[in-house]
Design a protein around this motif. Structure first.
Motif, mmCIF file in Angstrom:
data_model
loop_
_atom_site.group_PDB
_atom_site.id
_atom_site.type_symbol
_atom_site.label_atom_id
_atom_site.label_comp_id
_atom_site.label_asym_id
_atom_site.label_seq_id
_atom_site.Cartn_x
_atom_site.Cartn_y
_atom_site.Cartn_z
ATOM 1 N N GLY A 107 -42.617 -51.624 -10.702
ATOM 2 C CA GLY A 107 -41.172 -51.542 -10.549
ATOM 3 C C GLY A 107 -40.747 -51.999 -9.176
ATOM 4 N N ASN A 108 -39.988 -51.152 -8.484
ATOM 5 C CA ASN A 108 -39.456 -51.571 -7.187
ATOM 6 C C ASN A 108 -40.330 -51.113 -6.026
ATOM 7 N N GLU A 109 -41.522 -50.623 -6.298
ATOM 8 C CA GLU A 109 -42.412 -50.200 -5.218
ATOM 9 C C GLU A 109 -43.828 -50.699 -5.492
ATOM 10 N N LEU A 110 -44.339 -51.523 -4.576
ATOM 11 C CA LEU A 110 -45.674 -52.079 -4.727
ATOM 12 C C LEU A 110 -46.748 -51.039 -4.421
ATOM 13 N N PRO A 111 -47.980 -51.244 -4.899
ATOM 14 C CA PRO A 111 -49.079 -50.326 -4.573
ATOM 15 C C PRO A 111 -49.356 -50.312 -3.080
ATOM 16 N N LYS A 112 -49.870 -49.205 -2.600
ATOM 17 C CA LYS A 112 -50.196 -49.036 -1.177
ATOM 18 C C LYS A 112 -51.705 -49.211 -0.989
ATOM 19 N N LEU A 113 -52.091 -50.073 -0.064
ATOM 20 C CA LEU A 113 -53.501 -50.296 0.250
ATOM 21 C C LEU A 113 -54.041 -49.132 1.072
ATOM 22 N N ILE A 114 -55.143 -48.514 0.620
ATOM 23 C CA ILE A 114 -55.694 -47.376 1.364
ATOM 24 C C ILE A 114 -57.151 -47.570 1.783
ATOM 25 N N LYS A 115 -57.802 -48.647 1.312
ATOM 26 C CA LYS A 115 -59.186 -48.858 1.742
ATOM 27 C C LYS A 115 -59.581 -50.308 1.514
ATOM 28 N N VAL A 116 -60.306 -50.880 2.507
ATOM 29 C CA VAL A 116 -60.878 -52.212 2.375
ATOM 30 C C VAL A 116 -62.328 -52.166 2.848
ATOM 31 N N GLU A 117 -63.212 -52.631 1.980
ATOM 32 C CA GLU A 117 -64.631 -52.735 2.328
ATOM 33 C C GLU A 117 -65.062 -54.176 2.098
ATOM 34 N N LEU A 118 -65.727 -54.757 3.084
ATOM 35 C CA LEU A 118 -66.197 -56.129 2.985
ATOM 36 C C LEU A 118 -67.657 -56.199 3.384
ATOM 37 N N ASN A 119 -68.488 -56.720 2.500
ATOM 38 C CA ASN A 119 -69.927 -56.859 2.746
ATOM 39 C C ASN A 119 -70.563 -55.550 3.206
ATOM 40 N N GLY A 120 -70.131 -54.456 2.559
ATOM 41 C CA GLY A 120 -70.718 -53.149 2.819
ATOM 42 C C GLY A 120 -70.158 -52.415 4.003
ATOM 43 N N HIS A 121 -69.194 -53.012 4.720
ATOM 44 C CA HIS A 121 -68.613 -52.356 5.898
ATOM 45 C C HIS A 121 -67.168 -51.964 5.605
ATOM 46 N N VAL A 122 -66.823 -50.694 5.831
ATOM 47 C CA VAL A 122 -65.459 -50.222 5.633
ATOM 48 C C VAL A 122 -64.643 -50.568 6.874
ATOM 49 N N TYR A 123 -63.649 -51.448 6.708
ATOM 50 C CA TYR A 123 -62.838 -51.889 7.832
ATOM 51 C C TYR A 123 -61.636 -50.993 8.074
ATOM 52 N N CYS A 124 -61.093 -50.424 7.027
ATOM 53 C CA CYS A 124 -59.943 -49.549 7.186
ATOM 54 C C CYS A 124 -59.859 -48.623 5.981
ATOM 55 N N SER A 125 -59.386 -47.420 6.220
ATOM 56 C CA SER A 125 -59.189 -46.459 5.145
ATOM 57 C C SER A 125 -58.127 -45.471 5.589
ATOM 58 N N ALA A 126 -57.425 -44.912 4.622
ATOM 59 C CA ALA A 126 -56.368 -43.961 4.937
ATOM 60 C C ALA A 126 -56.103 -43.115 3.712
ATOM 61 N N SER A 127 -55.682 -41.890 3.950
ATOM 62 C CA SER A 127 -55.255 -41.038 2.849
ATOM 63 C C SER A 127 -53.803 -41.357 2.528
ATOM 64 N N ASP A 128 -53.357 -40.991 1.354
ATOM 65 C CA ASP A 128 -51.960 -41.188 0.975
ATOM 66 C C ASP A 128 -51.297 -39.830 0.908
ATOM 67 N N SER A 129 -50.212 -39.674 1.648
ATOM 68 C CA SER A 129 -49.559 -38.371 1.718
ATOM 69 C C SER A 129 -48.939 -37.968 0.387
ATOM 70 N N ARG A 130 -48.738 -38.936 -0.480
ATOM 71 C CA ARG A 130 -48.170 -38.625 -1.787
ATOM 72 C C ARG A 130 -49.292 -38.109 -2.688
ATOM 73 N N GLU A 131 -49.215 -36.898 -3.106
ATOM 74 C CA GLU A 131 -50.308 -36.262 -3.831
ATOM 75 C C GLU A 131 -50.405 -36.767 -5.265
ATOM 76 N N HIS A 132 -51.613 -36.660 -5.801
ATOM 77 C CA HIS A 132 -51.902 -36.897 -7.213
ATOM 78 C C HIS A 132 -51.576 -38.322 -7.638
ATOM 79 N N LEU A 133 -51.739 -39.278 -6.740
ATOM 80 C CA LEU A 133 -51.529 -40.663 -7.126
ATOM 81 C C LEU A 133 -52.859 -41.280 -7.532
ATOM 82 N N PRO A 134 -52.899 -41.971 -8.646
ATOM 83 C CA PRO A 134 -54.165 -42.545 -9.109
ATOM 84 C C PRO A 134 -54.603 -43.708 -8.234
#
Length: 416
Positions: A107-134
């Motif tokens: 709809g009018n809100e795109l998905p939020k990126l919370i983790k990126v892993e490249l070649n086995g290394h986690v470059y960034c990660s974050a929790s989402d303050s909005r609970e119970h989001l798949p």
């Protein structure tokens, strides 16, 4: 291998208006690694760009979260950007093969990126303050088909295995990866005249045709005419090395407040070369950090450090390696390294790696490189790492002299 998108169903929390309505673009903490981009047809995609040049294999794993809508909607599997062929061409030329995902039926809100892993290394990660989001995952491997074809050859496979076995004994830093030649063309090596031979000392970064930057403790108290800089250096066991040039220093400069004190508050130094270097594919200057870039309020920048330092077995190295590190706030550094509080000042910067990889003995003077506006910039200088016997204790952070706090001095002492 492409993975078919899996539709996920959600309960509608509001009116689903489709793509005609302007979509909200969520924030993320992955920096230049990811960006939302609008296509010509008005749809928005997510584009992923490696932070390093020269990677010939990209194994991505990314995670988004999203509010629900009444429609089935997905994050697509990844593809090469703008298409697979152009992504491969960039990889073959030593550049960065990009990948993208598309967002379908949001709809009018795109998905939020919370983790990126490249070649086995986690470059960034974050929790989402909005609970119970798949969570919505997109996994993709992008490997240059030419390299893939070569690896099918028994002879190429044998060479690859031999190389992997050798690296276990002669890595360049504690962890990280051996870099291809020319990936960081400003990378150079500082040598000292030791009578009949030249002795490797520190890492330097080329910033102009006549100037390299290193740590002050690498040059303090030493005669300039006893120092040499090898620009374009890659294989430390080869001399002369094709494509590299050994140049004598004509002068050295350190800040007036630096007096050899081990506190890395002003541990930045300049070596002026006797002759100009010639720029080539293997010899190029790095951009300096500027006052216009500003300092992130909460740090968190991802950067890279490269050099020929000792490996985790205290073995000298032949080829340079690069390690990815994350900058942390001064408060976090002080909290996690209480015994080093006398060395952590407003003019220093701390960065570390979750795998306890990073610069060690012999990497002093190397630059902490951070990507800004598509270019590598020199943010800090390797100064001090905690010791553990003959090697470095990299479970926490390495302390750097912050270039951003010494810009006026650096700019006034560079010889173009």
């Amino acid at each position: 291998m492409a993975i078919a998108p899996v539709p996920l169903l959600f309960v509608c929390l509001g009116l689903c208006l489709g793509t005609a309505l302007a979509q909200t673009v969520p924030s993320h903490n992955c920096g230049d690694l990811f960006t939302y981009m609008r296509r010509g047809d008005g749809s928005i995609i997510g584009v992923f760009t490696p932070l390093q040049d020269g990677l010939t294999s990209l194994d991505w794993s990314v995670v988004f979260t999203a509010h629900g809508t009444s429609q089935a909607h997905t994050v697509s599997s990844m593809g090469g950007y703008p298409d697979k062929q152009q992504a491969f061409e960039k990889m073959r030329s030593g550049g960065r093969g990009q990948a993208f995902v598309s967002f379908q039926n949001y709809g009018n809100e795109l998905p939020k990126l919370i983790k990126v892993e490249l070649n086995g290394h986690v470059y960034c990660s974050a929790s989402d303050s909005r609970e119970h989001l798949p969570a919505l995952a997109a996994i993709h491997s992008l490997i240059d088909p030419e390299r893939e074809r070569r690896l099918q050859s028994p002879h190429e496979l044998i060479r690859t295995l031999r190389s992997a076995a050798w690296k276990g004994f002669a890595a360049a830093q504690a962890g990280g990866e051996v870099i291809t030649r020319g990936r960081f063309p400003w990378l150079g090596a500082l040598y000292e005249d030791n009578g009949p031979t030249l002795k490797y000392s520190c890492v330097v970064s080329l910033v102009s045709k006549r100037t390299v930057i290193t740590a002050a403790h690498c040059i303090h108290g030493k005669k300039a005419l006893d120092l040499w800089v090898y620009v374009g250096r890659h294989d430390r066991n080869t001399h002369p090395e094709s494509g590299a040039t050994l140049i004598r220093a004509s002068s050295t400069r350190t800040p007036s407040q630096y007096d050899g004190n081990p506190v890395p508050d002003s541990d930045v130094g300049i070596v002026v070369l006797d002759t100009e270097v010639e720029y080539t594919n293997y010899v190029r200057p790095i951009c300096l950090w500027t006052s216009r870039m500003g300092l992130p309020a909460n740090e968190g920048d991802m950067g890279a450090v490269a050099g020929w330092g000792l490996d985790e077995n205290a073995v000298e190295t032949r080829y340079p390696k690069a390690v990815n590190v994350r900058v942390v706030t001064r408060e976090q550094c002080l909290s996690d390294m209480k015994r080093a509080e006398d060395f952590i000042t407003p003019n220093t910067l701390c960065a570390g790696n979750s795998n306890a990889h990073g610069p060690c003995l012999g990497d002093s003077g190397g630059g902490l490189m951070i990507m800004r506006n598509g270019r590598w910039t020199l943010r800090a200088i390797v100064a001090l790492a905690p010791r553990k016997g003959l090697i470095c204790d990299l479970r926490k952070y390495v302390i750097y002299c912050d270039v951003a706090k010494h810009l006026t001095w650096i700019e006034s002492n560079i010889v173009q």
